[in-house]
Design a protein around this motif. Structure first.
Motif, PDB file in Angstrom:
ATOM      1  N   GLU A  98      27.701  58.459  74.795  1.00 20.60           N
ATOM      2  CA  GLU A  98      27.047  57.225  75.250  1.00 20.60           C
ATOM      3  C   GLU A  98      25.702  57.538  75.889  1.00 20.60           C
ATOM      4  O   GLU A  98      24.711  56.826  75.662  1.00 20.60           O
ATOM      5  CB  GLU A  98      27.952  56.504  76.255  1.00 20.60           C
ATOM      6  N   ARG A  99      25.641  58.604  76.669  1.00 16.18           N
ATOM      7  CA  ARG A  99      24.388  58.974  77.326  1.00 16.18           C
ATOM      8  C   ARG A  99      23.373  59.526  76.333  1.00 16.18           C
ATOM      9  O   ARG A  99      22.176  59.272  76.454  1.00 16.18           O
ATOM     10  CB  ARG A  99      24.668  59.977  78.444  1.00 16.18           C
TER      11      ARG A  99
ATOM     12  N   PHE B 179      19.736  57.994  75.565  1.00 17.49           N
ATOM     13  CA  PHE B 179      18.573  58.858  75.681  1.00 17.49           C
ATOM     14  C   PHE B 179      17.711  58.804  74.422  1.00 17.49           C
ATOM     15  O   PHE B 179      16.483  58.682  74.499  1.00 17.49           O
ATOM     16  CB  PHE B 179      19.021  60.293  75.940  1.00 17.49           C
ATOM     17  N   VAL B 180      18.348  58.889  73.249  1.00 15.33           N
ATOM     18  CA  VAL B 180      17.590  58.859  71.992  1.00 15.33           C
ATOM     19  C   VAL B 180      16.885  57.518  71.826  1.00 15.33           C
ATOM     20  O   VAL B 180      15.737  57.449  71.379  1.00 15.33           O
ATOM     21  CB  VAL B 180      18.509  59.155  70.789  1.00 15.33           C
ATOM     22  N   LYS B 181      17.549  56.429  72.217  1.00 18.47           N
ATOM     23  CA  LYS B 181      16.911  55.116  72.144  1.00 18.47           C
ATOM     24  C   LYS B 181      15.681  55.058  73.044  1.00 18.47           C
ATOM     25  O   LYS B 181      14.635  54.519  72.667  1.00 18.47           O
ATOM     26  CB  LYS B 181      17.908  54.023  72.555  1.00 18.47           C
TER      27      LYS B 181
ATOM     28  N   THR C  26      17.516  58.035  62.844  1.00 18.08           N
ATOM     29  CA  THR C  26      18.113  58.903  63.854  1.00 18.08           C
ATOM     30  C   THR C  26      18.989  58.106  64.804  1.00 18.08           C
ATOM     31  O   THR C  26      20.121  58.488  65.109  1.00 18.08           O
ATOM     32  CB  THR C  26      17.011  59.633  64.653  1.00 18.08           C
ATOM     33  N   VAL C  27      18.454  56.976  65.302  1.00 17.38           N
ATOM     34  CA  VAL C  27      19.238  56.126  66.202  1.00 17.38           C
ATOM     35  C   VAL C  27      20.491  55.618  65.506  1.00 17.38           C
ATOM     36  O   VAL C  27      21.584  55.606  66.080  1.00 17.38           O
ATOM     37  CB  VAL C  27      18.387  54.938  66.706  1.00 17.38           C
ATOM     38  N   GLN C  28      20.355  55.214  64.247  1.00 11.84           N
ATOM     39  CA  GLN C  28      21.510  54.704  63.499  1.00 11.84           C
ATOM     40  C   GLN C  28      22.576  55.788  63.365  1.00 11.84           C
ATOM     41  O   GLN C  28      23.774  55.522  63.515  1.00 11.84           O
ATOM     42  CB  GLN C  28      21.067  54.218  62.121  1.00 11.84           C
TER      43      GLN C  28
END
Length: 255
Positions: free
Chosen positions: A216-217, A221-223, A242-244
């Protein structure tokens, strides 16, 4: 001086201007921004290689500009920049012939590049900003993201649910992201994107690293990293995928 460090010429100009600001009679390590307690004895040499590559990338990028930008005119003083970077590299490496770590303590006698040389480099940066801007992260965003990366590393180390192997994997991948963030004002966004891709690919392969709270973290972070990146049109496809991928992995843990 260009405001956006969205091209190699702008990053090179910002680095060269920072040298006199750090004062005279400084060590090579201090000028390059390498900490004295760095674990890697070749950190100074590696940073200097990055600076030389940055100069090379600047010339290549300017030469690739359309004819109407007159690349030859833009580069008329650039050989002086290259000579300065080469002299700096020689100074950095000269004391490292026996022990690489000694290069940190070599004294660096600062001199300014002539005003017309720096002005010419600024013009190169403006032309690249117009024609081929790259994604970039502002200094305040970098500071925030570096802090979040280090917090993530601490959480991984302290986790009681991760195996030692999973911890080692996640720490290594997150350290790569931290290193890319620390060097982003020299190397740009590409190394950071590669580091995030390696983390994503590893998470797809390693089920033991997919602890729910950590995932979850990492997703958050990536978002944040994607939202912080400037020049989003240049990276929209890569960052969205990447986010997906991260979200898909995270959801598989929750289900």
């Amino acid at each position: 001086m260009p405001d956006a460090l969205d091209n190699p010429a702008a990053r090179l100009a910002a680095f060269l201007r920072a040298i006199p600001e750090r004062g005279r009679d400084r060590t090579v390590g201090e000028v390059l921004g390498v900490t004295a307690d760095a674990n890697e004895p070749f950190d100074v040499a590696l940073r200097m290689i990055e600076i030389r590559r940055l100069a090379q990338n600047t010339r290549t990028a300017v030469e690739a500009l359309p004819p109407e930008e007159d690349p030859a005119l833009l580069l008329q003083h650039f050989s002086e920049v290259e000579s300065f970077v080469l002299a700096m590299a020689s100074m950095a490496f000269s004391s490292a012939r026996i022990r690489p770590a000694d290069s940190f303590n070599a004294r660096f006698g600062v001199r300014r590049l002539a005003g017309d040389v720096m002005f010419s480099l600024d013009i190169c940066a403006k032309a690249l900003h117009r024609c081929s801007p790259e994604p970039y992260l502002a200094p305040e965003q970098l500071t925030n993201l570096i802090g979040r990366t280090r917090s993530l590393i601490d959480e991984v180390v302290l986790s009681e649910r991760l195996t030692p192997g999973a911890k080692a994997f996640l720490v290594e991948r997150l350290r790569e992201i931290e290193t890319a963030l620390l060097g982003a004002q020299i190397t740009g966004y590409a190394n950071l994107e590669d580091a995030v891709d390696r983390l994503t690919g590893g998470l797809l392969r390693r089920e033991d690293a997919r602890e729910k709270g950590i995932m979850e973290r990492i997703t958050a972070f990536v978002k944040q990293l994607v939202q912080a990146a400037q020049g989003t049109s240049a990276i929209a496809g890569a960052t969205a995928s990447t986010v997906q991928a991260i979200e898909t992995i995270s959801h598989s843990v929750s289900s």
